[in-house]
Design an enzyme around this catalytic site. Structure first.
Site, PDB file in Angstrom:
ATOM      1  N   LYS A   1       0.084  31.418  84.416  1.00 48.49           N
ATOM      2  CA  LYS A   1       1.533  31.326  84.263  1.00 48.49           C
ATOM      3  C   LYS A   1       2.231  31.739  85.551  1.00 48.49           C
ATOM      4  O   LYS A   1       3.220  31.117  85.970  1.00 48.49           O
ATOM      5  CB  LYS A   1       1.961  32.226  83.102  1.00 48.49           C
ATOM      6  CG  LYS A   1       3.454  32.288  82.832  1.00 48.49           C
ATOM      7  CD  LYS A   1       3.742  32.918  81.482  1.00 48.49           C
ATOM      8  CE  LYS A   1       3.333  34.367  81.399  1.00 48.49           C
ATOM      9  NZ  LYS A   1       4.330  35.277  82.016  1.00 48.49           N
ATOM     10  N   SER A   2       1.707  32.776  86.196  1.00 54.16           N
ATOM     11  CA  SER A   2       2.331  33.271  87.427  1.00 54.16           C
ATOM     12  C   SER A   2       2.292  32.223  88.530  1.00 54.16           C
ATOM     13  O   SER A   2       3.293  31.979  89.210  1.00 54.16           O
ATOM     14  CB  SER A   2       1.612  34.542  87.903  1.00 54.16           C
ATOM     15  OG  SER A   2       1.704  35.554  86.951  1.00 54.16           O
TER      16      SER A   2
ATOM     17  N   ARG B   1       5.649  29.702  89.902  1.00 56.42           N
ATOM     18  CA  ARG B   1       5.980  29.663  91.327  1.00 56.42           C
ATOM     19  C   ARG B   1       5.900  28.230  91.857  1.00 56.42           C
ATOM     20  O   ARG B   1       6.769  27.761  92.594  1.00 56.42           O
ATOM     21  CB  ARG B   1       5.024  30.576  92.112  1.00 56.42           C
ATOM     22  CG  ARG B   1       5.324  32.057  91.965  1.00 56.42           C
ATOM     23  CD  ARG B   1       4.141  32.933  92.365  1.00 56.42           C
ATOM     24  NE  ARG B   1       4.485  34.350  92.399  1.00 56.42           N
ATOM     25  CZ  ARG B   1       4.630  35.122  91.316  1.00 56.42           C
ATOM     26  NH1 ARG B   1       4.454  34.597  90.124  1.00 56.42           N
ATOM     27  NH2 ARG B   1       4.947  36.402  91.447  1.00 56.42           N
TER      28      ARG B   1
ATOM     29  N   GLY C   1      11.218  36.168  81.205  1.00 58.81           N
ATOM     30  CA  GLY C   1      11.763  36.986  82.283  1.00 58.81           C
ATOM     31  C   GLY C   1      11.512  36.394  83.659  1.00 58.81           C
ATOM     32  O   GLY C   1      12.376  36.439  84.543  1.00 58.81           O
TER      33      GLY C   1
ATOM     34  N   ARG D   1      17.814  43.068  79.593  1.00 60.79           N
ATOM     35  CA  ARG D   1      16.906  43.308  80.722  1.00 60.79           C
ATOM     36  C   ARG D   1      17.691  43.243  82.037  1.00 60.79           C
ATOM     37  O   ARG D   1      18.332  42.237  82.338  1.00 60.79           O
ATOM     38  CB  ARG D   1      15.762  42.286  80.724  1.00 60.79           C
ATOM     39  CG  ARG D   1      14.876  42.414  79.493  1.00 60.79           C
ATOM     40  CD  ARG D   1      13.792  41.375  79.436  1.00 60.79           C
ATOM     41  NE  ARG D   1      12.783  41.563  80.479  1.00 60.79           N
ATOM     42  CZ  ARG D   1      11.685  40.813  80.584  1.00 60.79           C
ATOM     43  NH1 ARG D   1      11.468  39.832  79.719  1.00 60.79           N
ATOM     44  NH2 ARG D   1      10.802  41.042  81.544  1.00 60.79           N
TER      45      ARG D   1
ATOM     46  N   SER E   1       8.119  42.870  91.309  1.00 62.57           N
ATOM     47  CA  SER E   1       7.754  41.880  92.324  1.00 62.57           C
ATOM     48  C   SER E   1       8.413  40.538  92.065  1.00 62.57           C
ATOM     49  O   SER E   1       8.523  39.710  92.970  1.00 62.57           O
ATOM     50  CB  SER E   1       6.235  41.700  92.359  1.00 62.57           C
ATOM     51  OG  SER E   1       5.769  41.190  91.125  1.00 62.57           O
TER      52      SER E   1
ATOM     53  N   ASP F   1       0.199  44.287  83.782  1.00 66.90           N
ATOM     54  CA  ASP F   1       0.016  43.486  82.568  1.00 66.90           C
ATOM     55  C   ASP F   1      -1.317  43.758  81.885  1.00 66.90           C
ATOM     56  O   ASP F   1      -1.538  43.312  80.749  1.00 66.90           O
ATOM     57  CB  ASP F   1       0.132  41.988  82.882  1.00 66.90           C
ATOM     58  CG  ASP F   1       1.580  41.544  83.047  1.00 66.90           C
ATOM     59  OD1 ASP F   1       2.487  42.300  82.641  1.00 66.90           O
ATOM     60  OD2 ASP F   1       1.807  40.436  83.569  1.00 66.90           O
TER      61      ASP F   1
ATOM     62  N   ARG G   1       6.976  48.344  76.547  1.00 66.63           N
ATOM     63  CA  ARG G   1       5.548  48.253  76.213  1.00 66.63           C
ATOM     64  C   ARG G   1       4.877  49.613  76.077  1.00 66.63           C
ATOM     65  O   ARG G   1       3.922  49.760  75.312  1.00 66.63           O
ATOM     66  CB  ARG G   1       4.821  47.391  77.260  1.00 66.63           C
ATOM     67  CG  ARG G   1       5.122  45.910  77.101  1.00 66.63           C
ATOM     68  CD  ARG G   1       4.409  45.055  78.120  1.00 66.63           C
ATOM     69  NE  ARG G   1       4.586  43.641  77.797  1.00 66.63           N
ATOM     70  CZ  ARG G   1       4.299  42.644  78.624  1.00 66.63           C
ATOM     71  NH1 ARG G   1       3.806  42.909  79.820  1.00 66.63           N
ATOM     72  NH2 ARG G   1       4.491  41.390  78.255  1.00 66.63           N
TER      73      ARG G   1
ATOM     74  N   ARG H   1       1.750  39.971  74.578  1.00 71.99           N
ATOM     75  CA  ARG H   1       0.616  40.804  74.983  1.00 71.99           C
ATOM     76  C   ARG H   1       0.270  41.857  73.927  1.00 71.99           C
ATOM     77  O   ARG H   1      -0.878  42.290  73.858  1.00 71.99           O
ATOM     78  CB  ARG H   1       0.870  41.437  76.352  1.00 71.99           C
ATOM     79  CG  ARG H   1       1.099  40.389  77.435  1.00 71.99           C
ATOM     80  CD  ARG H   1       0.743  40.861  78.816  1.00 71.99           C
ATOM     81  NE  ARG H   1       1.151  39.873  79.801  1.00 71.99           N
ATOM     82  CZ  ARG H   1       0.488  38.749  80.059  1.00 71.99           C
ATOM     83  NH1 ARG H   1      -0.620  38.465  79.393  1.00 71.99           N
ATOM     84  NH2 ARG H   1       0.936  37.898  80.967  1.00 71.99           N
TER      85      ARG H   1
END
Length: 416
Positions: free
Chosen positions: A23-24, A28, A75, A104, A151, A299, A330, A373
Protein backbone atom coordinates in the site's frame (compact mmCIF):
# COMPACT_ATOMS: atom_id res chain seq x y z
CA UNK A 1 -19.71 -8.57 10.36
CA UNK A 2 -18.43 -10.43 13.43
CA UNK A 3 -16.34 -13.56 12.89
CA UNK A 4 -15.72 -16.50 15.20
CA UNK A 5 -12.25 -18.03 14.81
CA UNK A 6 -12.18 -21.47 16.41
CA UNK A 7 -9.03 -22.76 18.05
CA UNK A 8 -7.00 -24.78 15.54
CA UNK A 9 -3.59 -26.26 14.89
CA UNK A 10 -2.32 -26.00 11.33
CA UNK A 11 -1.37 -29.30 9.72
CA UNK A 12 -1.13 -28.74 5.96
CA UNK A 13 -0.92 -25.07 4.98
CA UNK A 14 -1.15 -24.08 1.29
CA UNK A 15 2.07 -23.90 -0.69
CA UNK A 16 1.93 -20.22 -1.62
CA UNK A 17 -0.09 -17.21 -0.47
CA UNK A 18 -0.07 -14.33 -2.95
CA UNK A 19 -0.11 -10.96 -1.22
CA UNK A 20 -1.01 -7.81 -3.13
CA UNK A 21 1.37 -4.94 -3.68
CA UNK A 22 2.52 -2.69 -0.87
CA UNK A 23 0.00 0.00 0.00
CA UNK A 24 2.83 2.38 0.86
CA UNK A 25 4.60 1.91 -2.48
CA UNK A 26 1.33 1.87 -4.45
CA UNK A 27 0.03 5.15 -3.05
CA UNK A 28 3.32 6.90 -3.71
CA UNK A 29 3.44 5.57 -7.26
CA UNK A 30 -0.20 6.45 -7.96
CA UNK A 31 0.54 10.04 -7.06
CA UNK A 32 3.68 10.04 -9.20
CA UNK A 33 1.68 8.52 -12.07
CA UNK A 34 -0.82 11.41 -11.76
CA UNK A 35 2.12 13.82 -12.07
CA UNK A 36 3.85 11.77 -14.79
CA UNK A 37 1.15 9.98 -16.86
CA UNK A 38 3.78 8.07 -18.87
CA UNK A 39 4.52 5.98 -15.77
CA UNK A 40 3.02 2.45 -15.72
CA UNK A 41 2.53 0.41 -12.51
CA UNK A 42 2.06 -3.35 -12.00
CA UNK A 43 0.92 -5.37 -8.92
CA UNK A 44 -0.78 -2.40 -7.29
CA UNK A 45 -2.40 -2.81 -3.89
CA UNK A 46 -6.07 -3.85 -3.81
CA UNK A 47 -6.56 -2.07 -0.48
CA UNK A 48 -9.34 0.42 0.23
CA UNK A 49 -6.70 3.11 0.73
CA UNK A 50 -5.25 2.60 -2.74
CA UNK A 51 -8.71 2.51 -4.34
CA UNK A 52 -9.47 5.81 -2.59
CA UNK A 53 -6.24 7.27 -3.98
CA UNK A 54 -7.09 6.14 -7.51
CA UNK A 55 -10.62 7.54 -7.32
CA UNK A 56 -9.45 10.86 -5.90
CA UNK A 57 -6.76 11.27 -8.55
CA UNK A 58 -9.31 10.50 -11.26
CA UNK A 59 -11.41 13.38 -9.93
CA UNK A 60 -8.56 15.72 -10.83
CA UNK A 61 -9.43 15.15 -14.50
CA UNK A 62 -13.00 16.43 -14.06
CA UNK A 63 -13.92 19.83 -15.43
CA UNK A 64 -15.70 21.42 -12.46
CA UNK A 65 -15.12 24.46 -10.31
CA UNK A 66 -15.01 22.87 -6.85
CA UNK A 67 -14.77 19.13 -6.36
CA UNK A 68 -15.50 17.24 -3.15
CA UNK A 69 -12.88 14.53 -2.56
CA UNK A 70 -13.69 12.10 0.27
CA UNK A 71 -10.84 9.83 1.42
CA UNK A 72 -12.91 8.14 4.17
CA UNK A 73 -10.42 6.56 6.67
CA UNK A 74 -7.35 6.77 4.40
CA UNK A 75 -4.78 8.86 6.27
CA UNK A 76 -2.07 8.39 3.63
CA UNK A 77 -4.43 9.62 0.94
CA UNK A 78 -5.41 12.68 2.99
CA UNK A 79 -1.80 13.75 3.41
CA UNK A 80 -0.52 12.93 -0.07
CA UNK A 81 -3.54 14.49 -1.79
CA UNK A 82 -3.32 17.69 0.24
CA UNK A 83 0.11 18.28 -1.31
CA UNK A 84 -0.97 17.06 -4.75
CA UNK A 85 -4.01 19.32 -5.07
CA UNK A 86 -2.03 22.32 -3.74
CA UNK A 87 -0.06 22.40 -7.04
CA UNK A 88 -2.94 21.71 -9.46
CA UNK A 89 -3.23 25.17 -11.00
CA UNK A 90 -6.81 26.41 -11.39
CA UNK A 91 -8.31 23.41 -9.55
CA UNK A 92 -10.25 23.83 -6.30
CA UNK A 93 -11.18 20.89 -4.09
CA UNK A 94 -12.60 20.26 -0.65
CA UNK A 95 -10.62 17.36 0.76
CA UNK A 96 -12.56 15.55 3.48
CA UNK A 97 -12.88 12.16 5.17
CA UNK A 98 -14.62 10.14 7.86
CA UNK A 99 -15.52 11.49 11.31
CA UNK A 100 -12.30 9.93 12.63
CA UNK A 101 -10.31 11.57 9.82
CA UNK A 102 -11.68 14.94 10.93
CA UNK A 103 -10.06 14.28 14.33
CA UNK A 104 -6.63 13.50 12.89
CA UNK A 105 -4.33 16.54 12.89
CA UNK A 106 -2.95 17.88 9.62
CA UNK A 107 -1.76 21.35 10.64
CA UNK A 108 1.94 20.45 10.40
CA UNK A 109 1.56 19.62 6.70
CA UNK A 110 -0.75 22.54 5.96
CA UNK A 111 1.68 24.97 7.62
CA UNK A 112 4.54 23.55 5.52
CA UNK A 113 2.52 23.86 2.31
CA UNK A 114 1.57 27.42 3.23
CA UNK A 115 5.27 28.18 3.82
CA UNK A 116 5.77 27.25 0.18
CA UNK A 117 2.89 29.50 -0.89
CA UNK A 118 -0.03 27.05 -1.10
CA UNK A 119 -3.59 28.33 -0.75
CA UNK A 120 -5.30 26.08 1.84
CA UNK A 121 -8.13 26.88 4.27
CA UNK A 122 -9.74 24.85 7.05
CA UNK A 123 -13.43 24.28 6.37
CA UNK A 124 -14.48 23.29 9.91
CA UNK A 125 -11.93 23.08 12.74
CA UNK A 126 -8.53 24.79 12.69
CA UNK A 127 -5.77 22.22 12.22
CA UNK A 128 -8.00 19.40 11.00
CA UNK A 129 -9.72 18.24 7.79
CA UNK A 130 -11.74 19.06 5.77
CA UNK A 131 -9.52 21.37 3.73
CA UNK A 132 -10.40 23.79 0.93
CA UNK A 133 -7.44 23.71 -1.45
CA UNK A 134 -7.08 26.15 -4.35
CA UNK A 135 -4.33 24.81 -6.60
CA UNK A 136 -1.71 27.26 -7.81
CA UNK A 137 1.79 27.51 -9.21
CA UNK A 138 4.33 27.33 -6.39
CA UNK A 139 7.79 28.84 -6.84
CA UNK A 140 9.11 28.90 -3.25
CA UNK A 141 11.41 25.96 -2.63
CA UNK A 142 12.51 26.11 1.03
CA UNK A 143 10.54 24.65 3.91
CA UNK A 144 11.29 23.34 7.42
CA UNK A 145 9.56 20.63 9.46
CA UNK A 146 10.11 19.02 12.85
CA UNK A 147 11.99 15.81 12.10
CA UNK A 148 9.90 13.63 14.44
CA UNK A 149 6.58 14.16 12.62
CA UNK A 150 4.85 11.44 10.63
CA UNK A 151 6.91 10.47 7.60
CA UNK A 152 3.73 10.84 5.52
CA UNK A 153 3.94 14.64 5.92
CA UNK A 154 7.51 14.54 4.67
CA UNK A 155 6.75 12.14 1.80
CA UNK A 156 3.76 14.25 0.72
CA UNK A 157 6.09 17.22 0.20
CA UNK A 158 8.78 15.15 -1.50
CA UNK A 159 6.35 13.54 -3.96
CA UNK A 160 5.09 16.87 -5.30
CA UNK A 161 8.58 18.44 -5.22
CA UNK A 162 9.82 17.48 -8.73
CA UNK A 163 6.85 19.30 -10.25
CA UNK A 164 7.73 22.55 -8.48
CA UNK A 165 9.43 25.07 -10.76
CA UNK A 166 12.44 25.31 -8.45
CA UNK A 167 12.28 21.88 -6.81
CA UNK A 168 12.42 21.66 -3.02
CA UNK A 169 14.88 21.91 -0.15
CA UNK A 170 13.36 20.41 2.99
CA UNK A 171 15.09 20.92 6.33
CA UNK A 172 14.21 18.47 9.10
CA UNK A 173 14.75 19.86 12.58
CA UNK A 174 15.71 17.40 15.33
CA UNK A 175 15.88 13.59 15.34
CA UNK A 176 14.27 11.95 12.32
CA UNK A 177 11.71 9.14 12.79
CA UNK A 178 10.42 6.64 10.19
CA UNK A 179 13.55 6.99 8.04
CA UNK A 180 12.71 3.91 5.88
CA UNK A 181 9.50 5.53 4.60
CA UNK A 182 11.38 8.67 3.63
CA UNK A 183 14.01 6.55 1.88
CA UNK A 184 11.25 4.61 0.10
CA UNK A 185 9.86 7.86 -1.31
CA UNK A 186 13.31 9.02 -2.43
CA UNK A 187 14.07 5.60 -3.99
CA UNK A 188 10.86 5.71 -6.04
CA UNK A 189 11.67 9.25 -7.18
CA UNK A 190 15.13 8.07 -8.18
CA UNK A 191 13.61 5.13 -10.07
CA UNK A 192 11.75 7.53 -12.38
CA UNK A 193 14.83 9.68 -12.85
CA UNK A 194 14.37 12.45 -10.27
CA UNK A 195 17.60 13.73 -8.72
CA UNK A 196 17.54 13.87 -4.93
CA UNK A 197 19.95 14.12 -2.01
CA UNK A 198 19.55 13.37 1.70
CA UNK A 199 22.49 14.74 3.68
CA UNK A 200 22.41 15.33 7.41
CA UNK A 201 18.88 16.68 7.93
CA UNK A 202 18.42 18.33 4.55
CA UNK A 203 16.57 16.68 1.67
CA UNK A 204 16.80 18.23 -1.80
CA UNK A 205 14.66 17.32 -4.80
CA UNK A 206 15.41 18.69 -8.28
CA UNK A 207 12.62 19.81 -10.62
CA UNK A 208 11.72 17.42 -13.45
CA UNK A 209 9.12 17.65 -16.21
CA UNK A 210 9.03 14.03 -17.41
CA UNK A 211 10.27 10.60 -16.29
CA UNK A 212 13.66 9.71 -17.74
CA UNK A 213 14.28 6.26 -16.32
CA UNK A 214 11.93 3.31 -15.78
CA UNK A 215 8.41 3.86 -17.09
CA UNK A 216 7.22 0.48 -15.75
CA UNK A 217 7.48 -0.26 -12.03
CA UNK A 218 6.32 -3.47 -10.36
CA UNK A 219 5.17 -2.92 -6.78
CA UNK A 220 6.63 -5.29 -4.20
CA UNK A 221 4.09 -7.14 -2.04
CA UNK A 222 3.23 -5.56 1.28
CA UNK A 223 5.49 -6.46 4.23
CA UNK A 224 2.96 -5.13 6.75
CA UNK A 225 0.50 -7.74 5.42
CA UNK A 226 3.21 -10.39 5.69
CA UNK A 227 3.55 -9.63 9.40
CA UNK A 228 0.35 -11.51 10.24
CA UNK A 229 1.74 -14.63 8.57
CA UNK A 230 4.93 -14.28 10.56
CA UNK A 231 2.77 -14.16 13.69
CA UNK A 232 0.85 -17.27 12.58
CA UNK A 233 4.08 -19.20 11.98
CA UNK A 234 5.49 -18.00 15.33
CA UNK A 235 2.41 -19.36 17.14
CA UNK A 236 2.45 -22.66 15.21
CA UNK A 237 4.21 -25.97 15.83
CA UNK A 238 7.86 -26.46 14.88
CA UNK A 239 8.11 -27.37 11.21
CA UNK A 240 5.14 -25.28 10.02
CA UNK A 241 6.08 -23.49 6.81
CA UNK A 242 4.45 -21.18 4.26
CA UNK A 243 5.61 -19.33 1.15
CA UNK A 244 4.56 -15.74 0.43
CA UNK A 245 4.98 -13.82 -2.83
CA UNK A 246 6.26 -11.43 -4.14
CA UNK A 247 9.08 -10.20 -1.91
CA UNK A 248 12.59 -8.87 -2.44
CA UNK A 249 15.63 -9.17 -0.22
CA UNK A 250 16.55 -5.52 -0.92
CA UNK A 251 13.10 -4.17 -0.01
CA UNK A 252 12.28 -0.46 0.18
CA UNK A 253 9.77 -1.15 2.95
CA UNK A 254 10.73 -0.54 6.58
CA UNK A 255 8.51 -3.40 7.71
CA UNK A 256 10.90 -5.86 6.04
CA UNK A 257 12.61 -5.63 9.45
CA UNK A 258 10.22 -8.51 10.25
CA UNK A 259 12.86 -10.91 8.96
CA UNK A 260 15.23 -10.10 11.82
CA UNK A 261 12.63 -9.36 14.48
CA UNK A 262 10.84 -12.70 14.16
CA UNK A 263 14.02 -14.67 14.74
CA UNK A 264 13.17 -13.83 18.38
CA UNK A 265 10.13 -16.08 17.98
CA UNK A 266 11.84 -19.01 16.27
CA UNK A 267 10.82 -17.96 12.75
CA UNK A 268 13.33 -18.16 9.90
CA UNK A 269 13.02 -16.61 6.44
CA UNK A 270 14.42 -17.95 3.17
CA UNK A 271 14.45 -15.68 0.11
CA UNK A 272 13.71 -17.68 -3.02
CA UNK A 273 15.00 -16.85 -6.49
CA UNK A 274 11.51 -16.16 -7.79
CA UNK A 275 11.00 -13.19 -5.45
CA UNK A 276 9.05 -15.18 -2.87
CA UNK A 277 9.90 -15.93 0.74
CA UNK A 278 9.45 -19.12 2.73
CA UNK A 279 8.91 -18.64 6.45
CA UNK A 280 9.09 -21.55 8.88
CA UNK A 281 8.96 -22.28 12.61
CA UNK A 282 12.37 -23.66 13.56
CA UNK A 283 12.40 -23.67 17.35
CA UNK A 284 10.70 -22.58 20.58
CA UNK A 285 13.86 -21.12 22.12
CA UNK A 286 12.44 -17.65 22.50
CA UNK A 287 13.38 -15.32 25.38
CA UNK A 288 10.95 -14.56 28.20
CA UNK A 289 10.75 -10.95 27.03
CA UNK A 290 12.05 -8.72 24.21
CA UNK A 291 12.91 -5.04 23.88
CA UNK A 292 12.18 -3.54 20.47
CA UNK A 293 12.57 0.00 19.14
CA UNK A 294 9.94 0.53 16.40
CA UNK A 295 10.57 4.11 15.30
CA UNK A 296 11.17 2.86 11.75
CA UNK A 297 8.30 0.34 11.64
CA UNK A 298 5.49 1.35 14.03
CA UNK A 299 2.87 -0.56 12.02
CA UNK A 300 4.38 -3.80 13.37
CA UNK A 301 3.63 -2.92 17.00
CA UNK A 302 0.21 -4.57 17.18
CA UNK A 303 1.42 -7.77 15.49
CA UNK A 304 4.50 -8.08 17.71
CA UNK A 305 2.58 -7.40 20.93
CA UNK A 306 -0.02 -10.06 20.10
CA UNK A 307 2.67 -12.56 19.04
CA UNK A 308 4.45 -12.07 22.36
CA UNK A 309 1.20 -12.52 24.27
CA UNK A 310 0.37 -15.70 22.36
CA UNK A 311 3.79 -17.15 23.18
CA UNK A 312 3.59 -16.18 26.87
CA UNK A 313 6.38 -13.65 26.37
CA UNK A 314 6.68 -10.08 27.55
CA UNK A 315 7.79 -7.11 25.46
CA UNK A 316 8.86 -3.50 25.77
CA UNK A 317 8.04 -1.66 22.54
CA UNK A 318 9.09 1.96 22.06
CA UNK A 319 9.11 4.56 19.28
CA UNK A 320 5.33 4.36 18.99
CA UNK A 321 4.41 8.06 19.22
CA UNK A 322 2.63 8.04 15.83
CA UNK A 323 0.21 5.27 16.87
CA UNK A 324 -2.01 7.61 18.86
CA UNK A 325 -3.16 9.43 15.70
CA UNK A 326 -3.82 6.42 13.45
CA UNK A 327 -7.24 4.96 12.60
CA UNK A 328 -7.67 4.77 16.37
CA UNK A 329 -5.38 5.37 19.33
CA UNK A 330 -3.62 2.06 18.71
CA UNK A 331 -1.77 2.03 22.02
CA UNK A 332 -4.96 2.36 24.05
CA UNK A 333 -6.77 -0.10 21.78
CA UNK A 334 -3.99 -2.69 22.23
CA UNK A 335 -4.08 -2.26 26.00
CA UNK A 336 -7.88 -2.62 26.10
CA UNK A 337 -8.06 -5.80 24.03
CA UNK A 338 -4.97 -7.55 25.44
CA UNK A 339 -6.27 -6.97 28.96
CA UNK A 340 -9.58 -8.61 27.98
CA UNK A 341 -7.54 -11.70 27.13
CA UNK A 342 -5.80 -11.65 30.52
CA UNK A 343 -2.67 -9.63 29.77
CA UNK A 344 -1.00 -7.03 31.97
CA UNK A 345 -0.18 -3.99 29.82
CA UNK A 346 1.22 -0.54 30.54
CA UNK A 347 1.38 2.24 27.96
CA UNK A 348 2.82 5.74 27.67
CA UNK A 349 2.52 8.23 24.82
CA UNK A 350 5.18 6.35 22.85
CA UNK A 351 5.62 2.90 24.39
CA UNK A 352 3.93 -0.34 25.41
CA UNK A 353 5.03 -2.86 28.02
CA UNK A 354 3.52 -6.35 28.18
CA UNK A 355 4.26 -8.62 31.15
CA UNK A 356 5.07 -12.31 30.46
CA UNK A 357 2.12 -14.62 31.18
CA UNK A 358 0.98 -18.04 30.03
CA UNK A 359 -2.72 -17.34 30.75
CA UNK A 360 -5.10 -16.64 27.83
CA UNK A 361 -8.87 -16.24 28.30
CA UNK A 362 -11.16 -18.06 25.88
CA UNK A 363 -14.02 -16.80 23.69
CA UNK A 364 -13.03 -13.15 24.05
CA UNK A 365 -14.56 -10.63 21.64
CA UNK A 366 -11.97 -8.26 20.15
CA UNK A 367 -13.13 -4.76 19.26
CA UNK A 368 -11.41 -3.43 16.13
CA UNK A 369 -12.07 0.32 16.49
CA UNK A 370 -12.43 0.68 12.68
CA UNK A 371 -8.75 -0.28 12.52
CA UNK A 372 -7.71 -2.97 10.02
CA UNK A 373 -4.52 -3.80 11.91
CA UNK A 374 -6.41 -4.58 15.12
CA UNK A 375 -8.46 -7.24 13.32
CA UNK A 376 -5.49 -8.85 11.59
CA UNK A 377 -3.05 -8.65 14.50
CA UNK A 378 -5.38 -10.53 16.86
CA UNK A 379 -6.55 -13.19 14.36
CA UNK A 380 -3.46 -15.45 14.83
CA UNK A 381 -4.51 -16.02 18.46
CA UNK A 382 -6.98 -18.59 17.06
CA UNK A 383 -3.96 -20.91 17.24
CA UNK A 384 -4.25 -20.62 21.03
CA UNK A 385 -7.93 -20.00 21.82
CA UNK A 386 -11.38 -19.36 20.36
CA UNK A 387 -11.64 -15.67 19.50
CA UNK A 388 -14.30 -13.36 18.06
CA UNK A 389 -13.32 -10.42 15.82
CA UNK A 390 -15.85 -7.58 15.64
CA UNK A 391 -16.37 -5.61 12.40
CA UNK A 392 -14.02 -8.01 10.64
CA UNK A 393 -14.70 -6.42 7.25
CA UNK A 394 -12.39 -3.56 8.27
CA UNK A 395 -9.45 -5.59 6.86
CA UNK A 396 -10.42 -4.33 3.38
CA UNK A 397 -8.56 -1.12 4.19
CA UNK A 398 -5.23 -2.83 3.47
CA UNK A 399 -5.73 -6.59 2.89
CA UNK A 400 -9.18 -7.44 1.43
CA UNK A 401 -8.37 -11.15 0.96
CA UNK A 402 -7.17 -11.69 4.53
CA UNK A 403 -10.01 -13.91 5.79
CA UNK A 404 -10.06 -15.91 2.54
CA UNK A 405 -6.32 -16.52 2.83
CA UNK A 406 -6.69 -17.58 6.47
CA UNK A 407 -9.35 -20.12 5.52
CA UNK A 408 -6.96 -21.48 2.88
CA UNK A 409 -4.38 -21.83 5.65
CA UNK A 410 -6.81 -24.04 7.58
CA UNK A 411 -8.43 -21.55 9.96
CA UNK A 412 -12.04 -22.35 10.97
CA UNK A 413 -13.90 -19.05 10.52
CA UNK A 414 -17.67 -18.51 10.71
CA UNK A 415 -19.87 -15.45 10.72
CA UNK A 416 -21.91 -14.89 13.87
Amino acid sequence: MNLLLQKISISSPPSVIKIAGSKSETNRLLLLQALYPELKIENISNSDDSEVMQKALQSNKKECHTDLVDVHHAGTAMRFLAAFFAIQEGKEVILTGSSRMKERPIQILVDALRQLGANIEYVENEGFPPLRISGKKITHNNVSLAANVSSQYISALLLMAPKLENGLELTLEGEITSVPYIKMTLALLHEIGVKTSFKNNIISVSPQLITYNSQLITVESDWSSASYWYSIIALSAIGTKITLSSYKENSLQGDAALVEMYKNFGVETAFNGNESISISKKNNNHPSSIIQQLNDSPDLAQTIAVTCFGLGMGCQLSGLQTLKIKETDRLQALKNELEKLGATVMITDDSLQLEPSSFIRENVTIETYQDHRMAMAFAPLALKTNIIIEEAEVVSKSYPNFWTDLKAMGFHISEI
